[in-house]
Structure formats: structure tokens, C-alpha cells
Design an enzyme around this catalytic site. Sequence first.
Site, PDB file in Angstrom:
ATOM      1  N   LYS A   7       0.897  -1.019  -0.014  1.00  0.00           N
ATOM      2  CA  LYS A   7       0.032  -0.011   0.015  1.00  0.00           C
ATOM      3  C   LYS A   7       0.727   1.330   0.076  1.00  0.00           C
ATOM      4  O   LYS A   7       2.146   1.123   0.277  1.00  0.00           O
ATOM      5  CB  LYS A   7      -0.911  -0.014   1.221  1.00  0.00           C
ATOM      6  CG  LYS A   7      -2.225   0.670   1.247  1.00  0.00           C
ATOM      7  CD  LYS A   7      -3.276  -0.098   0.467  1.00  0.00           C
ATOM      8  CE  LYS A   7      -4.618   0.763   0.420  1.00  0.00           C
ATOM      9  NZ  LYS A   7      -5.585  -0.048  -0.155  1.00  0.00           N
ATOM     10  N   GLY A  32     -21.182   5.934   3.907  1.00  0.00           N
ATOM     11  CA  GLY A  32     -20.264   6.317   2.810  1.00  0.00           C
ATOM     12  C   GLY A  32     -20.824   5.947   1.486  1.00  0.00           C
ATOM     13  O   GLY A  32     -20.803   4.870   0.996  1.00  0.00           O
ATOM     14  N   GLY A  47     -19.827   6.938  -1.424  1.00  0.00           N
ATOM     15  CA  GLY A  47     -18.904   7.431  -2.527  1.00  0.00           C
ATOM     16  C   GLY A  47     -19.000   6.459  -3.672  1.00  0.00           C
ATOM     17  O   GLY A  47     -20.006   5.968  -4.097  1.00  0.00           O
ATOM     18  N   VAL A  64     -17.814   3.134  -4.151  1.00  0.00           N
ATOM     19  CA  VAL A  64     -18.386   1.888  -3.976  1.00  0.00           C
ATOM     20  C   VAL A  64     -19.741   1.842  -3.485  1.00  0.00           C
ATOM     21  O   VAL A  64     -20.529   1.108  -3.980  1.00  0.00           O
ATOM     22  CB  VAL A  64     -17.483   1.024  -3.151  1.00  0.00           C
ATOM     23  CG1 VAL A  64     -17.835  -0.380  -2.871  1.00  0.00           C
ATOM     24  CG2 VAL A  64     -16.020   0.987  -3.720  1.00  0.00           C
TER      25      VAL A  64
END
Length: 357
Positions: A80, A180, A182, A184
Amino acid sequence: MKVMDYMKKYGHEQLVYCSDPQAGLNAIIAIHDTTLGPALGGARMWPYKSEDEAVLDVLRLSRAMTYKAAVAGLNLGGGKAVIIGDPTTDKSAGLFRSLGKFIESLGGRYITTEDVGTTVGDMQQIYGETKHVTGLPLGWGASGDPSPPTALGVYQGMKACAEEVFGSGSLKGKTVAIQGFGKVGSYLAVHLRDEGVKMIAADVNPQAVKKAKEEFGATIVSIDEIFDVECDIFSPCALGAILNKQTIPRLKCSIVAGSANNQLENDEDGDLLMQRQILYAPDYVINGGGIINLSLELTGYNAEAAMSQVAEIHNTIEKVIKLAKTKQISTSRAAESLAETRLQDAKRVRAMYLKGR
Ligand code: NAD
């Protein structure tokens, strides 16, 4: 924070600090484990309050990527990158070109892609400096935005959980609370709307809230209230560590199934969910759609093959539930056991091969 101790405890291989004041880049790359292959994982851009916060995040996220690739059956390791900065104000072509140079210097041990705060366009800048980047535009013969396949995987995982808890995989008439809304979260909502699911949504971004309400007819609640709403499935699709000692007792759902990475604040929080008889779909299993899709980019992308491989997440979640029931452990521990078994098997095969040479 004692970084080396943490790395030894959780088996991280490498941590790379990237500083380029001229380009405004402050980034950290973590490579957790390359037993199964090169470490693939997104580059996250976030206004971390401290360096320690960024380091802990990149270490935790990279480890989850190892497990995610392992349970998905991919020949990839876990890595990452985090860029310390505000994605709405601090982005520039130079910043991403600079990160690309650092990634190139790792010689393919780390392959990047989009994550929270970064886009396909940012990956195109990185590609100017290195070929070790995925999630490039569809028109380039690449796999494009990983969010739709991630959402498909979450949807399939939800159905597998519903089969276990409600005796049917149909979500018609069920209520899903999405934290959330967003990329996805909103692609997931398309599948849910098509199946006649009632939605409750919360987001810090007013635009996302507007979309949830106007396009999907979702009931809107505040970002705090979302933990208390009556629903069948709670779907965390924002940031990590939101399942903890404070929030788990508040949940009024039968299933937790969402895309966010590192949803459990601590490993024990998976046990807490089990005690509350809430079925938890382990994050790195259910949100593997994006990486499965991206992995096909490395060998020649084919959208149809990618989608059918993503849909396999349904079976992987079933496997995790079955193992958890057999061993009487939480689903999070069952997923870890599946991932560790694959990693240890690969390590054993490699050791035997090296011994035989
Ligand atoms: P995104 O940035 O598009 O969406 C996240 C949304 O959460 C945003 O709308 C944001 O405003 C909202 N948000 C932030 N803090 C919040 C809070 N406290 N309460 C409610 N909403 C909040 O990111 P995304 O790509 O949709 O990813 C969502 C999660 O899924 C992240 O944890 C990401 O790491 C994970 N994930 C994404 C993918 C992918 O393919 N995009 C793949 C695997 C995992």
C-alpha cells in the site's frame, strides 16, 4: 510508535519513506509480504494529522492486502502507499510523477492503483514514470475504475450472508444502511435498487448525500446516527476502524457487509460481533472485487472473465462462514486462517524448492 517492532510482529518486509519537497510529495510505501507475488495495493491520499497516523494506516492496509490476495486465490502479495495531503487541494501532475519514480525504484516489488483520494487520472500520471501501476483507463486495454467490480463483490458477499442468516439470498424488501455513499457505496446502491432494497445512507459529503436521496430514494441520517438505525445489513463503505467497542453495541442489524478496508478497530472486535450474533463478512474477503479485476490487467484484461471471477466472492464468503461454524470461531478469524494457510503452504513449497536446488 515503535515501527520496527510493529513490522516484526506482523511480518512486514519493507517500509519506504518518499520525500520530494519540490513536487510537494510526502508519501510512505509499505510492502507487507511478497510470498505469493509482487505486492499490489492502492495509493491513498489523505490529510493525515500526524506521521504516526499515516505509518500505522499504511502498515495496517498493506497487511490486509496480503490477506485479500491470498483468500482471493491471486498470486500477489500485499502492499500500500499513502500520500500525506488533501486530495481536494494538494494534487499536481508533478506529485504523482514523483511517486511514480519512487515506485519505479522498487523494481516491481510494489504495484500501485487507485484508492481513497486518488483516481484513474492520477494513475495515468504515475504511468509516465513506471509500468508498475494498474487501474489505468479502459481505453488503454486496462481495467479502469475498480469500484464497480468491488461493489459487485460486496453485493455477492451480502447475498451469501443473507442465505446464511435469512435462509434466502434474495435481498428484496430488506433494509441496508450504507455508511459512505462514495464510489463503491453508490455502485453498490445500483445493485440494491435493482433488487428492491430499502436504503438508509450517511455521508460527510453533501453531494454524496444528495445523490443517495435523489437518485436512490435513500433515507438520510447523520454520520453518527447510522450506527443506531434498525436495518438488516449495515454496510460500511467509508473509512476503517469503525467497528469497535463503542459502535458494535449500538448496531441493530443481523449482518455487517461493506467495502471499507480494516473495518475492525482491533482483532477482538470480530469476536464481539460474533457474541452479538451479527454475521460479519470479513472486509478483505468481501471487498476483493477490485483487486481481482486489477490482477487480470497484469496478464491481459478481459472484462467478462473478470466479472465471473469477482462473482466467486459469493463462494469464498460461504467458505469462510462454513469454516467459522466448524471451528466455532468468528468469521474474521476464519478468514485469517484461510489466508494464513495459503501463505504458509506457499512458504513451505518455496523452502522445499530452495532446499532441492
Ligand atoms: P470514496 O472516497 O469514493 O467514498 C468514501 C465515501 O465515504 C465518501 O463519499 C466520503 O465522503 C464518505 N465518508 C468519509 N468519512 C465518512 C464518515 N465518517 N461517515 C460517512 N461517510 C464518510 O471511496 P471508495 O473508493 O468508495 O472506497 C470506500 C471504502 O472502500 C474505502 O475504505 C476503500 O479503501 C474501500 N475499498 C475501495 C475499493 C474500490 O475499488 N474503490 C476497493 C476495496 C476497498
